[in-house]
Design an enzyme around this catalytic site. Structure first.
Site, PDB file in Angstrom:
ATOM      1  N   ASP A  40      85.493  80.598 128.138  1.00  0.00           N
ATOM      2  CA  ASP A  40      86.759  79.901 128.370  1.00  0.00           C
ATOM      3  C   ASP A  40      87.962  80.654 127.793  1.00  0.00           C
ATOM      4  OD1 ASP A  40      85.021  77.987 129.276  1.00  0.00           O
ATOM      5  OD2 ASP A  40      85.837  76.359 128.051  1.00  0.00           O
ATOM      6  N   ASP A  41      89.119  80.244 128.266  1.00  0.00           N
ATOM      7  CA  ASP A  41      90.440  80.578 127.700  1.00  0.00           C
ATOM      8  C   ASP A  41      90.997  81.958 128.069  1.00  0.00           C
ATOM      9  OD1 ASP A  41      89.922  78.159 126.518  1.00  0.00           O
ATOM     10  OD2 ASP A  41      90.470  78.738 124.490  1.00  0.00           O
TER      11      ASP A  41
ATOM     12  N   HIS B 260      90.725  76.421 134.081  1.00  0.00           N
ATOM     13  CA  HIS B 260      90.747  75.798 132.741  1.00  0.00           C
ATOM     14  C   HIS B 260      92.170  75.350 132.395  1.00  0.00           C
ATOM     15  CE1 HIS B 260      89.038  74.810 128.895  1.00  0.00           C
ATOM     16  NE2 HIS B 260      89.531  75.815 128.219  1.00  0.00           N
TER      17      HIS B 260
ATOM     18  N   HIS C 197      96.391  74.906 128.814  1.00  0.00           N
ATOM     19  CA  HIS C 197      95.410  74.338 127.887  1.00  0.00           C
ATOM     20  C   HIS C 197      95.821  73.040 127.188  1.00  0.00           C
ATOM     21  CE1 HIS C 197      91.979  74.408 125.095  1.00  0.00           C
ATOM     22  NE2 HIS C 197      91.468  75.358 125.848  1.00  0.00           N
TER      23      HIS C 197
ATOM     24  N   HIS D 196      83.958  81.666 124.216  1.00  0.00           N
ATOM     25  CA  HIS D 196      85.350  82.018 124.520  1.00  0.00           C
ATOM     26  C   HIS D 196      85.514  83.531 124.510  1.00  0.00           C
ATOM     27  CE1 HIS D 196      85.471  77.878 123.039  1.00  0.00           C
ATOM     28  NE2 HIS D 196      86.540  77.725 123.800  1.00  0.00           N
TER      29      HIS D 196
HETATM   30 ZN    ZN Z   1      89.555  76.089 126.122  1.00  0.00          ZN
END
Ligand code: ZN
Length: 481
Positions: free
Chosen positions: A305-306, A356, A360, A447
């Site tokens: 993620d991210d 995503h 955020h 991540h």
């Molecule tokens: Zn995240």
């Protein structure tokens, strides 16, 4: 910066300011929120857009926690050649985060971890938008959304870099020294007539309190004041705009260049930075479609993620290719826009690219329209990078409800193994956690913005491969079960 403490009864109004927080849209419009309109603020004029892929060597500095009781996510751009501006943003972001976590100089208690129900859970989100990146001028706005017991919602601040002087500038730096008094008098005169403005606060206003200033595409200077800085919190944000003609005699030499580069960008950014070659983007291409039958063999879905993040995502892609592993990336829109080449490389190598959100936030705190904007803007960026719109989304913090689900046709993806890699920046520990918790058909949360997480991957791939695991995408796992 002076602020009223927001009374609980005004928390509802606080949520209205989210409109502005989430409106860093590609049109550049900052919109006008209901609270501001009630306060009589004029509607901000749109500013020109910046294509971040034109900024050579740009890196986005991301950090986040996945702790549901104390969620936060921060991001700001690091522009080569404008290190002093990056340092100014870093300092403010670090301070904000320290205060949020109750470790800062403000000494304010934090509500992190102490919430008894979901409505009391705090959240800190810092995102950015480029105002200008052209000629020898860079302008960035940081948008800080703070939902804490005493937080008053949205704070914005603009940061400027003057390439000719090799200096970081604040918003008042757009105004010539000898015009500051005239400028400030005009600002106060504009604000005075607005409903909800506090005359005492206005009296105490100095040019240093003007911390958000930018130009519109027609050369007007637009100022934005956070809730509670010039009037009662219920008045919301106040915006003041001066036309190009009005502001002309007040501008500093830098202000004139910033205005010119906003109105008609020269197209290239030249800060005199020593040009460093951009990190090579992996060019692995998936040989064929994945025929792994997860009904017959042990499958596991690693998810990252991210990102994407320079240079970690590129390194990760190399590791994955060595083991023929396919994974799923849940990418953040503002990072996709800055580095579409990395997202393209992910897709080309046979990985799945998911959504995503743009910046955020906890989507369950947003209105349906805001959720749609967060998701649709990101899907558009992914489609522009890869040719395909994503079919999966992972809600930030895993926070999802019926309203969020109804705002999109994408399928939500949570996880079965949380590595807590955002907390433990230790490659050995991350590898051990994944290896210990790995189970057939599991979905593992990691991540790719943390070098320690990426460094853990070779060990994970080696050990789990030896144990008979096949690394597949989330959609592949779902389709073949
Ligand atoms: Zn995240």
């Amino acid at each position: 910066m002076r602020k009223f403490t927001l009374l609980p009864s005004l928390l509802l109004l606080g949520s209205l300011s989210l409109t502005t927080a989430c409106s860093t849209s590609s049109s550049g419009s900052t919109g006008s929120n209901t609270a501001a309109a009630r306060g009589g603020a004029s509607s901000p004029a749109p500013v020109s857009t910046v294509d971040p892929t034109k900024i050579k060597g740009l890196a986005i500095v991301n950090d986040s926690s996945n702790d549901r009781s104390c969620p936060w996510a921060t991001s700001y751009p690091a522009v080569p050649g404008a290190e002093a501006m990056t340092a100014a943003m870093k300092k403010d972001v670090d301070n904000y985060l320290a205060n949020y976590l109750g470790k800062g100089s403000s000494g304010q208690p934090t509500s992190c971890g102490g919430a008894t129900d979901a409505s009391q859970v705090p959240e800190l989100n810092i995102s950015f938008a480029f105002l200008v990146a052209s000629g020898d001028v860079v302008g960035v706005r940081l948008l800080t959304q703070d939902h804490t017991g005493t937080g008053d919602g949205l704070t914005t601040k603009t940061y400027w870099y003057d390439g000719a002087a090799h200096a970081s500038r604040t918003a008042p730096g757009l105004i010539a020294d000898d015009s500051r008094i005239t400028f400030l008098t005009a600002v106060k005169k504009e604000l005075k007539q607005r409903q909800g403005v506090d005359p005492t606060m206005l009296d105490q206003l100095t040019s240093a309190d003007v911390d958000d200033a930018s130009f519109t595409s027609d050369g007007a200077l637009k100022l934005s004041f956070d809730r509670g800085t010039v009037g009662v919190p219920a008045g919301g944000r106040y915006t003041v705009a001066f036309s190009k003609a009005t502001v002309a005699p007040w501008l500093s030499a830098f202000g004139k260049r910033a205005q010119r580069q906003t109105m008609s960008p020269s197209g290239t950014l030249g800060l005199g930075a020593v040009s460093t070659p951009a990190p090579a983007v992996p060019t692995e291409t998936a040989s064929s479609t994945d025929t792994t039958n997860c009904a017959k063999v042990k499958c596991i879905a690693l998810t990252f993620d991210d990102g994407p993040a320079v240079t970690y995502t590129g390194t990760l892609l190399k590791y994955l290719a060595q083991y023929n592993a396919r994974v799923t990336f849940f990418t953040v829109g503002q990072n996709v826009a800055a580095h579409p080449e990395l997202v393209r490389a992910e897709a080309k190598a046979g990985h799945q690219v998911g959504n995503h959100s743009w910046s955020h936030p906890d989507l369950t705190r947003l209105t349906t329209a805001q959720v749609k904007e967060q998701l649709e803007r990101t899907s558009a960026a992914i489609k522009a990078a890869t040719g395909n719109a994503p079919t999966l989304f992972r809600p930030p913090y895993g926070a999802v409800n019926a309203q969020v689900k109804s705002a999109t046709t994408m399928s939500p993806v949570l996880w079965t193994v949380d590595t807590e890699d955002w907390k433990y920046r230790d490659a050995v520990k991350v590898a051990q956690t994944v290896i210990a918790k790995a189970a057939r058909n599991g979905v593992v949360l990691m991540h790719d913005i943390h070098p320690t997480s990426v460094a853990a991957v070779p060990e994970i791939l080696k050990t789990l491969t030896a144990r008979g695991y096949h690394f597949v995408t989330v959609s592949h796992l779902r389709a073949t079960l």
